[in-house]
Design an enzyme around this catalytic site. Structure first.
Site, PDB file in Angstrom:
ATOM      1  N   HIS A 117       0.838  -1.206   0.000  1.00  0.00           N
ATOM      2  CA  HIS A 117       0.000   0.000   0.000  1.00  0.00           C
ATOM      3  C   HIS A 117       0.873   1.257   0.000  1.00  0.00           C
ATOM      4  CE1 HIS A 117       1.149  -0.480   4.205  1.00  0.00           C
ATOM      5  NE2 HIS A 117       0.824   0.778   4.418  1.00  0.00           N
ATOM      6  N   ASP A 119       0.819   4.880   2.202  1.00  0.00           N
ATOM      7  CA  ASP A 119       0.199   5.333   3.449  1.00  0.00           C
ATOM      8  C   ASP A 119      -0.752   6.499   3.216  1.00  0.00           C
ATOM      9  OD1 ASP A 119       1.400   3.523   5.080  1.00  0.00           O
ATOM     10  OD2 ASP A 119       2.885   4.893   5.915  1.00  0.00           O
ATOM     11  N   HIS A 271       4.730  -0.166  -0.016  1.00  0.00           N
ATOM     12  CA  HIS A 271       5.436  -0.903   1.030  1.00  0.00           C
ATOM     13  C   HIS A 271       4.477  -1.880   1.690  1.00  0.00           C
ATOM     14  CE1 HIS A 271       3.761   2.561   3.229  1.00  0.00           C
ATOM     15  NE2 HIS A 271       3.771   1.800   4.309  1.00  0.00           N
ATOM     16  N   ARG A 286       8.876   6.192  13.227  1.00  0.00           N
ATOM     17  CA  ARG A 286       8.761   6.807  11.903  1.00  0.00           C
ATOM     18  C   ARG A 286       8.587   8.314  11.985  1.00  0.00           C
ATOM     19  NH1 ARG A 286       3.912   5.071   8.394  1.00  0.00           N
ATOM     20  NH2 ARG A 286       3.772   7.242   7.772  1.00  0.00           N
TER      21      ARG A 286
HETATM   22  C1  SIN Z   1       3.580   0.876   7.557  1.00  0.00           C
HETATM   23  O1  SIN Z   1       3.802   2.098   7.595  1.00  0.00           O
HETATM   24  O2  SIN Z   1       2.735   0.430   6.793  1.00  0.00           O
HETATM   25  C2  SIN Z   1       4.372  -0.060   8.441  1.00  0.00           C
HETATM   26  C3  SIN Z   1       5.637  -0.515   7.798  1.00  0.00           C
HETATM   27  C4  SIN Z   1       6.362  -1.520   8.658  1.00  0.00           C
HETATM   28  O3  SIN Z   1       5.989  -1.725   9.827  1.00  0.00           O
HETATM   29  O4  SIN Z   1       7.307  -2.140   8.183  1.00  0.00           O
END
Ligand code: SIN
Length: 294
Positions: A117, A119, A271, A286
């Site tokens: 997806h 974000d 990702h 993040r």
């Molecule tokens: C995400 O932002 O979708 C999570 C990515 C991750 O936990 O690797």
């Protein structure tokens, strides 16, 4: 391998033009490990080269950054645009810009972001980049996979490219946060379901604000339907795109290690957080970079 992919098989991305650090591709089509830089102390020429590498590889992996301070994590992300924290994620104490993605060892909630997806595409200005660092990792597993959407676009026939460019897509957070969703199963702060149900549209093909390259901008988490098409037509095209964009030749996966920081492009790359570490905790921090309206 799907038939369209045959028309233009991707070639390995070039590693040429970088003298200030070493660039090791993660796969032929997306991502590179950058070594020989310290994100706590970046020179202006290094920053310029990191920007060039980011536009080319879409995912940059920096190892051995365990000493990076939270302030410098934020400052590094800010090199790529204004910080735009995600409204329904918590933040760490003392830093509203740094948001934890955390799963406990005995967690039964769904993994955040397991499907490929982009974000937060239900937002008017979806993030353009994310800089995420490892804090606590399982002994194995918990990798993050990526897919290059710009190459996916290039591999489409000109007729399909121009048809898709004429379309807009309805996005919403309703599957996760809407009136019909079970928000207790999600690792995020609850959203008002009325807000969760809200819909907006983005172009199906977006132009990257930095590189000017095009890519499809649809994902199974937040894209609801293609505006103006019959449901069966919309479903068929979205499902074709999800398959096309996630073919293995367009992907790479990052194995997190202590001290790893990954910077990725949220418009031009998919990702996926791989859920194969049941029984172990995983925490990443993040920092999210905002962008313009697509
Ligand atoms: C995400 O932002 O979708 C999570 C990515 C991750 O936990 O690797």
């Amino acid at each position: 391998m799907n038939a369209l992919a045959e028309r233009s098989r991707p070639r390995p991305l070039s590693t040429e033009g970088f003298e200030r650090f070493k660039v090791r591709p993660l796969s032929g089509t997306i991502g590179a490990e950058i070594s020989g830089v310290d994100l706590d102390r970046l020179s202006t020429p290094e920053i310029d080269d990191i920007r060039t590498a980011f536009a080319r590889f879409l995912v940059l992996v920096f190892r051995n950054q365990g000493d990076l301070t939270p302030e410098n994590h934020i400052a590094f992300a800010r090199l790529f645009g204004e910080i735009q924290p995600i409204a329904h994620l918590d933040h760490i104490e003392g830093h509203s810009e740094i948001q934890p993605i955390h799963r406990h060892a005995n967690d039964s909630k769904r993994i955040t972001g397991e499907l490929f997806h982009n974000d937060s595409t239900y937002m008017p200005t979806p993030p353009t980049a994310i800089a995420m660092r490892a804090i606590e990792l399982p002994p194995a597993g918990g990798d993050t996979a990526f897919a290059n959407l710009q190459l996916a676009y290039n591999m489409l026939s000109p007729a399909m490219q121009s048809f898709l460019e004429s379309l807009r897509v309805v996005h919403s957070g309703k599957r996760l946060f809407g009136t019909g969703a079970d928000q207790s199963n999600v690792h995020m702060k609850a959203m008002n379901p009325v807000e969760g149900d809200r819909e907006l549209t983005h172009p199906l093909i977006v132009t990257h604000p930095v590189s000017g390259r095009k890519s499809p901008f649809v994902n199974p988490a937040y894209s609801i339907r293609i505006d103006g098409l019959e449901a069966t037509e919309s479903d068929a095209i979205l499902s074709f795109l999800y398959n096309h964009c996630t073919q293995l030749a367009l992907t790479a996966r990052v194995r997190w290690e202590a001290g790893t920081l990954v910077l990725w492009d949220n418009w031009a790359a998919y990702h996926s957080a791989i859920g194969d570490y049941e029984g172990y905790a995983r925490t990443l921090h993040r920092v999210t970079v905002g962008g313009p309206r697509p």
